[in-house]
Design a protein around this motif. Structure first.
Motif, PDB file in Angstrom:
ATOM      1  N   THR A 129      51.716  22.220 -69.077  1.00  0.00           N
ATOM      2  CA  THR A 129      50.577  21.360 -68.753  1.00  0.00           C
ATOM      3  C   THR A 129      49.458  22.197 -68.158  1.00  0.00           C
ATOM      4  OG1 THR A 129      51.715  19.254 -68.411  1.00  0.00           O
ATOM      5  CG2 THR A 129      49.753  19.619 -67.096  1.00  0.00           C
ATOM      6  N   GLY A 130      48.226  21.899 -68.562  1.00  0.00           N
ATOM      7  CA  GLY A 130      47.052  22.521 -67.971  1.00  0.00           C
ATOM      8  C   GLY A 130      46.054  21.457 -67.552  1.00  0.00           C
ATOM      9  N   VAL A 131      45.562  21.567 -66.332  1.00  0.00           N
ATOM     10  CA  VAL A 131      44.547  20.641 -65.819  1.00  0.00           C
ATOM     11  C   VAL A 131      43.452  21.474 -65.163  1.00  0.00           C
ATOM     12  CG1 VAL A 131      44.039  18.773 -64.191  1.00  0.00           C
ATOM     13  CG2 VAL A 131      46.238  18.811 -65.387  1.00  0.00           C
ATOM     14  N   LEU A 132      42.205  21.180 -65.511  1.00  0.00           N
ATOM     15  CA  LEU A 132      41.067  21.860 -64.893  1.00  0.00           C
ATOM     16  C   LEU A 132      40.032  20.821 -64.488  1.00  0.00           C
ATOM     17  CD1 LEU A 132      39.622  24.522 -64.140  1.00  0.00           C
ATOM     18  CD2 LEU A 132      38.607  24.492 -66.433  1.00  0.00           C
ATOM     19  N   VAL A 140      37.288  23.436 -59.006  1.00  0.00           N
ATOM     20  CA  VAL A 140      37.726  23.044 -57.666  1.00  0.00           C
ATOM     21  C   VAL A 140      39.214  22.688 -57.643  1.00  0.00           C
ATOM     22  CG1 VAL A 140      35.462  22.266 -56.884  1.00  0.00           C
ATOM     23  CG2 VAL A 140      36.973  20.646 -58.070  1.00  0.00           C
ATOM     24  N   HIS A 141      39.796  22.516 -58.826  1.00  0.00           N
ATOM     25  CA  HIS A 141      41.230  22.231 -58.897  1.00  0.00           C
ATOM     26  C   HIS A 141      41.728  22.646 -60.275  1.00  0.00           C
ATOM     27  CE1 HIS A 141      45.083  20.121 -58.433  1.00  0.00           C
ATOM     28  NE2 HIS A 141      44.905  19.731 -59.671  1.00  0.00           N
ATOM     29  N   TRP A 142      42.924  23.236 -60.288  1.00  0.00           N
ATOM     30  CA  TRP A 142      43.544  23.599 -61.562  1.00  0.00           C
ATOM     31  C   TRP A 142      45.047  23.630 -61.382  1.00  0.00           C
ATOM     32  CZ3 TRP A 142      40.283  26.593 -58.643  1.00  0.00           C
ATOM     33  CH2 TRP A 142      40.869  27.659 -57.934  1.00  0.00           C
ATOM     34  N   GLY A 165      46.802  15.061 -65.278  1.00  0.00           N
ATOM     35  CA  GLY A 165      45.366  15.210 -65.083  1.00  0.00           C
ATOM     36  C   GLY A 165      44.746  13.996 -64.418  1.00  0.00           C
ATOM     37  N   ILE A 166      45.182  12.813 -64.811  1.00  0.00           N
ATOM     38  CA  ILE A 166      44.671  11.582 -64.204  1.00  0.00           C
ATOM     39  C   ILE A 166      45.076  11.512 -62.732  1.00  0.00           C
ATOM     40  CG2 ILE A 166      44.896   9.065 -64.219  1.00  0.00           C
ATOM     41  CD1 ILE A 166      45.110   9.236 -67.278  1.00  0.00           C
TER      42      ILE A 166
END
Length: 276
Positions: A129-132, A140-142, A165-166
């Motif tokens: 999983t990748g979230v940016l 500011v968040h990853w 991500g949500i």
């Protein structure tokens, strides 16, 4: 914000300050998997110490090494020769980019958030999983981490990534509200998978994923709440979270990394559109 002094000290303490400069943290998994010989006790202690410190930097400022650190860490319980080689290769990348900083400029424009999610499906195990999340173009968040369960298709792995991500986006927006930053709902998450898009919008009542996901789960109902969250399709080449799920060779990595670095510039100049 930077971690230059700490990185230089870490590389020196671990005996890696003389590694050749590399253009990406990990161009592929080949080096990591190249030698499965277990390390001796001293090298095992060295590898675990290195990974512990690398996690600190990956979470603090160096979003660009998050996927690599996550990939190597999958073998941290029993480090191999390949693990040591991969850590040393990563050190070469850090030497070449040791002066990287997260920077921002003040602007009178309204604050703008952008949310990206991505996944890399592994047919033989758990996907990545990748979230940016960016505020006014600044990371500011990853996150880059293995998914908790095995996804049986790329679409399902994208949905799990979207779920994370949500969740992350909600937390960031709640914190922003406490800081007096104006927020807007529904917020929009950018994804590069049309099936995840259709799933979030609940536009396919006969979805083939009905046997893979329990549609009664609370998190599925919440992620489909159109008053809270919406999704928007973005081409894979423009999905900035891609750098958090995939190993890339130097030119491709540099191009995606520069897109993220330049993202703020595009916003400050007056454009809030997706970077191409």
């Amino acid at each position: 914000i930077d971690q230059i002094e700490g990185l230089v000290e870490m590389l020196d303490d671990l005996g890696m300050s003389d590694q050749p400069v590399r253009s990406s943290p990990m161009p592929s998994l080949d080096l990591l998997l190249s030698d499965t010989t277990l390390l001796n006790d001293n090298d095992t202690a060295w590898a675990k110490s290195a990974l512990g410190q690398l996690h600190y930097y990956a979470r603090g400022v160096r979003w660009d090494i998050s996927n690599t650190v996550s990939a190597i860490s999958q073998y941290s319980s029993k480090p191999t020769v390949g693990v040591k080689l991969a850590i040393q290769y990563l050190a070469g990348y850090l030497i070449g980019t040791v002066d990287y900083k997260i920077t921002t400029v003040r602007t009178d424009r309204p604050d703008v958030f952008h949310f990206y999610t991505d996944s890399n499906h592994y047919s033989g195990g758990r996907s990545q999983t990748g979230v940016l999340i960016l505020l006014n173009g600044v990371p500011v968040h990853w996150r880059s981490n293995r998914q908790p369960v095995t996804a049986d298709s790329p679409a399902v792995s994208e949905i799990y990534a979207l779920k994370e991500g949500i969740k992350d986006a909600k937390l960031i927006l709640w914190v922003a509200e406490e800081l007096g930053i104006l927020t807007e709902y529904p917020f929009t998450v950018l994804v590069d998978n049309s099936q995840a898009l259709a799933f979030q919008n609940d536009t396919c009542p006969t979805s083939k994923m009905r046997g893979s996901l329990d549609m009664r789960l609370a998190w599925i109902l919440e992620m489909r709440d159109q008053s809270i969250v919406a999704t928007q399709y973005v081409d894979s080449k423009s999905n900035l979270a891609d750098i958090l799920t995939k190993s890339m060779k130097g030119p491709d990595f540099a191009k995606m990394r520069q897109k993220i670095v330049d993202y703020q510039r595009s916003l400050v100049l007056g454009s809030t559109s997706i970077v191409k």
